[in-house]
Design an enzyme around this catalytic site. Structure first.
Site, PDB file in Angstrom:
ATOM      1  N   GLY A  14     -89.314  69.137 -67.910  1.00 12.00           N
ATOM      2  CA  GLY A  14     -89.822  68.519 -66.689  1.00 12.00           C
ATOM      3  C   GLY A  14     -90.777  69.454 -65.969  1.00 12.00           C
ATOM      4  N   PHE A 117     -93.220  63.327 -43.393  1.00 11.28           N
ATOM      5  CA  PHE A 117     -92.014  63.128 -44.191  1.00 11.28           C
ATOM      6  C   PHE A 117     -90.798  63.513 -43.368  1.00 11.28           C
ATOM      7  CE2 PHE A 117     -90.590  62.576 -48.663  1.00 11.28           C
ATOM      8  CZ  PHE A 117     -91.585  61.725 -49.090  1.00 11.28           C
ATOM      9  N   GLN A 231     -77.029  65.074 -52.347  1.00 14.53           N
ATOM     10  CA  GLN A 231     -77.843  64.310 -51.408  1.00 14.53           C
ATOM     11  C   GLN A 231     -77.809  62.814 -51.698  1.00 14.53           C
ATOM     12  OE1 GLN A 231     -82.416  64.699 -51.190  1.00 14.53           O
ATOM     13  NE2 GLN A 231     -81.654  65.458 -49.241  1.00 14.53           N
ATOM     14  N   HIS A 233     -79.884  59.526 -50.760  1.00 12.57           N
ATOM     15  CA  HIS A 233     -81.161  59.077 -50.201  1.00 12.57           C
ATOM     16  C   HIS A 233     -80.895  57.774 -49.461  1.00 12.57           C
ATOM     17  CE1 HIS A 233     -85.332  57.842 -49.933  1.00 12.57           C
ATOM     18  NE2 HIS A 233     -85.723  58.987 -50.435  1.00 12.57           N
ATOM     19  N   LEU A 243     -85.313  53.983 -56.485  1.00 14.19           N
ATOM     20  CA  LEU A 243     -85.690  54.683 -55.265  1.00 14.19           C
ATOM     21  C   LEU A 243     -86.866  54.005 -54.563  1.00 14.19           C
ATOM     22  CD1 LEU A 243     -85.637  57.249 -53.433  1.00 14.19           C
ATOM     23  CD2 LEU A 243     -87.209  58.275 -55.066  1.00 14.19           C
ATOM     24  N   GLU A 246     -89.238  57.832 -49.467  1.00  9.97           N
ATOM     25  CA  GLU A 246     -89.217  58.188 -48.059  1.00  9.97           C
ATOM     26  C   GLU A 246     -90.613  58.029 -47.440  1.00  9.97           C
ATOM     27  OE1 GLU A 246     -86.683  61.445 -47.299  1.00  9.97           O
ATOM     28  OE2 GLU A 246     -88.002  62.320 -45.787  1.00  9.97           O
ATOM     29  N   ARG A 277     -82.495  63.238 -44.511  1.00  9.11           N
ATOM     30  CA  ARG A 277     -81.812  62.235 -45.331  1.00  9.11           C
ATOM     31  C   ARG A 277     -80.320  62.172 -45.086  1.00  9.11           C
ATOM     32  NH1 ARG A 277     -85.191  63.477 -50.913  1.00  9.11           N
ATOM     33  NH2 ARG A 277     -87.066  62.367 -50.248  1.00  9.11           N
ATOM     34  N   HIS A 345     -79.028  60.865 -54.954  1.00 16.68           N
ATOM     35  CA  HIS A 345     -80.427  61.148 -55.283  1.00 16.68           C
ATOM     36  C   HIS A 345     -80.642  62.551 -55.842  1.00 16.68           C
ATOM     37  CE1 HIS A 345     -84.732  60.862 -55.081  1.00 16.68           C
ATOM     38  NE2 HIS A 345     -84.839  61.834 -54.222  1.00 16.68           N
ATOM     39  N   ARG A 380     -81.506  69.074 -48.770  1.00 16.11           N
ATOM     40  CA  ARG A 380     -82.904  69.318 -49.098  1.00 16.11           C
ATOM     41  C   ARG A 380     -83.788  68.372 -48.299  1.00 16.11           C
ATOM     42  NH1 ARG A 380     -86.568  66.834 -52.321  1.00 16.11           N
ATOM     43  NH2 ARG A 380     -85.064  65.430 -53.292  1.00 16.11           N
TER      44      ARG A 380
END
Lengths: 570, 130, 246, 118
Positions: A14, A117, A231, A233, A243, A246, A277, A345, A380
């Site tokens: 990734g 954000f 977390q 979301h 998802l 945000e 979040r 999430h 986060r």
């Protein structure tokens, strides 16, 4: 059986993994880098990141505010020296991505645009429409193709780390296509395997997010840090858990309860939809419990309303959201509100690593979601994870290349023996096992539902203890698993079994770490301990593998530089 | 694809495609009206058409601009046809249609038609501006 | 609603035992209108037959793993809704035109080589130093190549392309579209490096514009257009005396 | 790949049909050449085209020819990228222009073929 050898071996393809591989090569062009991934790199879950990547780029921004926002967002569990280094590197990495072709959305003057954000006190989130992760991953993967020093092993599943004299010297990997076990040795190994969202049923994470790297490191003796910090979301689509970024709220979308009320005014009055979040997810669950959510076939939900933004803004900045709404909910978000509810999430916790990605095991590094370098603490902030992959992926890549320059190669004999042992173990556990009667699918589904119920947005002692017991039961059932598939060729059932093995391991770390943290901090909200307790728990939980399901827990001080813990209100 | 392989633009294919594309546009713009007027309306007597009488036809064909026009129309058209038919053959599962001999046969055929056209146009009704 | 089921006929092939792929039927509960073909496959794997092999991950149409032939058409199975097929059975087969590895899993290494061959990275005569900041690029300049950058490498276009089916040497839709994505990027100066690759005999010239690649693309990329535009640009560079970039 | 691949889907079939238009059009142009060369044998040797069979053939060719014009001009419009004053001309406009050019060219040729027949 084959025996490949590299200077640096990256596990995971990734954003963090590829960034690490490139950084290793750029730090030392003579380094040979191997990259093992259980999927083709462009399938990695980075691809699903939508909203953006935060960096203090603009003249109106500063490193200090980005650092403070991150630390406050983390509920003061972040290591402040790490955050300070991170915010300085993030803009450099964003520019680097731009040079590598990422199609960042732009301002009219051609500079990189930013959007607001959650939890960020100013506009600092760079974005490529609402497919930021997709564009970043493809840009960095395609760029990696120009380095002949990077040699990929696509669709190979790492089952074990090779440890020689308490130093990591490579991995054992199962080539999925052929079913062959290979030892891939290296002077240093970087884990960048992503998250573990699939321990939950309702998650935004893809099928591949099974915490492999966390389990590999944990079993090899490394610590897993702050794993209780999971977390949720606030805005996932009911049923699928897909998802909704945000950025929808960043661009001005409203969260409405069934009375059509912007209920966040009761929880984060100064930030409203741009709150962090963890707090918004708790607010939504609280509203549900007080009867102010919509009732649907897939449980309670809220409305996320963007109709007032207009078609033009939506098509320019949120085109993918419109596509997802049309295809998976059957609504046009220009005309109808989007149904959403909190969804697992991100795992803030991960393999305990320092600012250079070094773990407690010599020669073993970790970066990205599978690592915990101390950046995210208890929660986060949205859009911090993509730059985290870049900054700490690059740091780990450089450190690993540096270490590899002086490290000795692995010795052949013990490696060969370890390879045989591991191949034998997997074959006898799964392929040749007689008399098992349990199936993988039901055990996994049960684990996922147990986790949703016991380790969700709110937790308590009773729920977590029951969960711990039930995970023990599932582990016993897993010992009796029987696979239907005995083929060597592309046997995805064996992969699923190995992944479930890893997930059961990591899930229990999440649960036991959560049980022991008797306070509420960040994403870890205990009903029975609703207050933050800095006196006892301004500390990292670090879990170590034992012979039982329960890990051995240690606590470590949080690095505090200049931001003293305060009450966290928005 | 081995390491020694150096990619190079295929000029021959570029030329074939260029002729094909131009032929496609030219036939698309011009063919239907010819077929409609000369093939249907004229023979049915719906409208008078030059090729229904020797005198009128000869008069028109003698014009050098008409000769040039016909050469352009037929020349490009046959490159277009040659190209399409060659690919059509490949689509029918004849890989040989992509081979060099097939290229020679098909595009060579187009060239032959062009040469015949030039010969016919030069030997039929001398050029006159009348 | 609760008792509704749908028949899924999935292709099975294990090279260790089978000579030819065969279809196997499964009855799958169809309990929600938003269920997709992938949900049905997952039900089979989790509850009926764990040996069914296929690739999948994000189940939101962006990772590109789960492309298969659904009733003869290349589709992302996470994006093919059961409601569009019920009550008829759904036939799920591996993508056309690729070597078969197992059940619904195809071998796409060929594409990975082709992708690399078109040099899919920004090529500059002079690298801009990091300290100089970003290249200036307007949203309008991004619009020039935006759609070609949306390719998720799902291979549906290759499965839809009869030309690729007849000749696997053909560079194919996605790779050409990605070459064009970089050629049209205002930051890139690699046209001269990339053009010889796409304009080889087995490159763009093989394409006879069937156009099905663009029809099946789940992301609205138009590879057929990319290929034809590349033909036109390449030709113009040779035909015009000062062949410019466009 | 089975050789009958193009019969399995409408879109593929239409594509093959489009490619096939070349054959009837070629035959018709060969006939045109033949007619022109007939002029060489003088007024007595020239037979104007009038047979019913030929009309029927032309009807078929006309259908193919129209299909070719429609598909080719439409696709040409899709692939052409023309910038004027740094702004992309939408492909709708290009296609519209192509079809306009088709109409004008047809009118001019029809005019010549009919006007000079007097």
């Amino acid at each position: 059986m084959d025996f490949e050898s590299y200077d640096v071996l990256v596990v995971g393809g990734g954003l963090a993994g590829i960034r690490a591989a490139i950084a290793a090569v750029e730090a030392n062009p003579n380094v040979r880098v191997g990259m093992v991934s259980k999927v083709y790199p462009m399938r990695s879950h980075t691809v699903s990141a939508e909203g953006g990547a935060a960096a203090a780029l603009g003249p109106g921004d500063s490193f200090e505010t980005h650092a403070f926002d991150t630390i406050k967002g983390s509920d003061y569990l972040a290591d402040q020296d790490v955050v300070e280094a991170f915010v300085r590197e993030a803009p450099v990495e964003i520019i680097q991505m731009e040079h590598w072709g990422c199609p960042w959305s732009r301002n009219p003057d051609g500079t990189i645009a930013v959007r607001p954000f959650g939890g960020m006190s100013t506009w600092r989130t760079c974005f490529a429409a609402d497919k930021t992760g997709f564009h970043m991953l493809h840009a960095v993967f395609q760029t990696s193709l120009k380095y002949p020093q990077i040699i990929r092993h696509d669709e190979a599943f790492v089952t074990k780390l090779l440890i020689e004299d308490s130093r990591c010297v490579g991995v054992v990997a199962l080539d999925i296509k052929t079913g062959r076990f290979d030892a891939i040795t290296a002077k240093s190994v970087i884990l960048a395997t992503g998250g573990v969202g699939r321990v939950y049923a309702f998650t935004t994470n893809g099928n591949i997010c099974t915490g492999d790297g966390m389990a590999l490191a944990y079993r090899a003796g490394a610590g897993l840090k702050d794993m209780e910090m999971v977390q949720f979301h606030p805005t996932g689509l009911p049923f699928t858990g897909i998802l909704i970024t945000e950025a929808v709220r960043g661009e001005g979308g409203y969260l409405l309860n069934k009375d059509g009320e912007r209920f966040l005014k009761r929880y984060v009055p100064n930030k409203m939809e741009l709150g962090p979040r963890d707090i918004i997810s708790r607010a939504m669950v609280t509203e549900f419990e007080e009867g102010r959510g919509f009732e649907g076939p897939h449980g309670k939900y809220m409305h996320l309303d963007v109709r007032h933004l207009g078609e033009k803004v939506i098509d320019r900045k949120l085109p993918f959201m419109r596509e997802l709404g049309r295809e998976y909910v059957g609504i046009d978000i220009v005309k109808e509100p989007i149904p959403v509810r909190p969804v697992q999430h991100y795992e803030m916790g991960g393999v305990d690593a320092n600012i250079s990605g070094e773990t407690e095991i010599l020669g073993l590094y970790a970066a990205g979601e599978c690592a915990n370098v101390g950046l995210n603490g208890g929660n986060r902030l949205g859009s911090n994870s993509l730059p985290e992959c870049l900054v700490f992926g690059a740091a780990a890549g450089r450190a690993a290349a540096h270490y590899a320059a002086t490290a000795k190669p692995a010795t052949a004999n013990p490696v060969d023996a370890m390879l045989w042992d591991e191949a034998r173990r997997v074959e006898s556990d799964y392929l040749e096992k007689k008399g098992g009667n349990e199936r993988i699918g039901p055990i996994r589904e049960e684990m996922q539902h147990e986790m949703d119920a016991g380790a969700g947005v709110f937790r308590n002692k009773e729920g977590l203890s029951r969960l711990a017991r039930n995970l023990g039961g599932l582990r016993e059932r897993f010992e009796k698993v029987k696979v239907d598939d005995t083929s060597r060729t592309f046997n995805t059932e064996i992969i699923a079994a190995l992944e479930l093995d890893f997930m059961l391991e990591v899930a229990s770390v999440i649960v036991f770490s959560g049980l022991a943290r008797e306070e509420s901090r960040g994403a870890h909200a205990r009903r029975d301990f609703p207050e933050r307790d800095d006196e006892h728990f301004l500390k990292h939980t670090v879990a170590y593998h034992t012979n039982t399901l329960a890990p051995r827990l240690e606590y470590r001080d949080v690095h505090i530089t200049e931001y003293q813990p305060q009450a966290r209100s928005y | 694809m081995n390491a020694e392989h150096r990619p190079r633009t295929a000029i021959d294919h570029l030329f074939f495609w260029f002729m094909f594309a131009n032929g496609g546009v030219i036939t698309a713009l011009l063919m239907p009206v010819h077929v409609l007027v000369q093939g249907i309306l004229g023979p049915l007597g719906v409208v008078p058409v030059v090729d229904q009488h020797y005198d009128t036809y000869a008069n028109v064909i003698g014009n050098p601009l008409v000769k040039l026009y016909l050469l352009v129309l037929i020349g490009f058209a046959f490159f277009h046809f040659a190209h399409r038919l060659r690919y059509l053959l490949a689509d029918f599962g004849v890989p040989a249609a992509k081979s060099l001999p097939a290229q020679v046969i098909f595009y060579g055929g187009a060239v032959v038609v062009i040469l015949v056209t030039i010969w016919i146009l030069l030997t039929t009704i001398p050029i006159s501006f009348g | 609603m609760a008792d509704k089921t749908i028949t899924v006929r999935a292709a099975r092939f294990d090279p260790e035992h089978d000579k030819e792929p065969r279809l196997q039927s499964y009855e799958v509960p169809f309990y929600d209108e938003s269920m997709v073909v992938l949900d049905a496959l997952n039900h089979i794997k989790n509850h009926i037959d764990g040996s069914l092999s296929y690739r999948w991950s994000c189940r939101m149409g962006i990772c590109g793993s789960c492309g298969m032939m659904v009733n003869g058409t290349p589709k992302l199975t996470c994006n093919a809704f059961l409601r569009d097929y019920w009550p008829r059975p759904v036939v799920v087969q591996p993508l056309n035109n690729f070597p078969l590895i197992r059940d619904l899993v195809i071998d796409m290494d060929d594409f990975m080589h082709k992708l690399k061959s078109i040099k899919p990275w920004i090529i500059r005569k002079q690298e801009l130093p990091l300290g100089a900041g970003e290249h200036r690029q307007t949203n309008e300049q991004i619009d020039d190549f935006r759609q070609f950058s949306e390719c998720i490498n799902c291979m549906l276009c290759y499965a839809a392309c009869p030309i690729y089916g007849l000749n696997e040497e053909f560079l194919g839709p996605a790779a050409t579209a990605l070459a064009r994505r970089y050629n049209l990027d205002s930051r890139d100066e690699g046209l001269k490096d990339r053009l010889p690759v796409v304009a080889e005999a087995e490159g763009i010239w093989e394409c006879s514009f069937v156009g099905e690649c663009s029809v099946v693309c789940p992301k609205g990329v138009d590879p057929a257009k990319a290929i034809q535009q590349t033909k036109l640009d390449t030709t113009m560079r040779f035909v015009l005396p000062y062949g410019n970039r466009e | 790949m089975p050789l009958n691949w193009w019969t399995r889907q409408r879109h593929y079939f239409l594509y093959m049909l489009r490619e096939f238009t070349a054959l009837p059009m070629a035959l018709w142009l060969i006939w045109l050449l033949y007619e022109i060369s007939g002029l060489r044998s003088g007024a007595h040797g020239y037979t104007p085209p009038r047979s019913g069979l030929f009309v029927a053939f032309s009807v078929v060719v006309l259908l193919f020819s129209l299909y070719h014009s429609y598909t080719f001009l439409k696709l040409a419009g899709v692939i052409m990228r023309i910038k004027v004053l740094d702004r992309q001309i939408p492909s709708r406009v290009i296609v519209f222009t192509m079809f306009g050019a088709w109409a004008v060219a047809s009118a001019v040729i029809a005019f010549v073929l009919i006007w000079f027949a007097r």
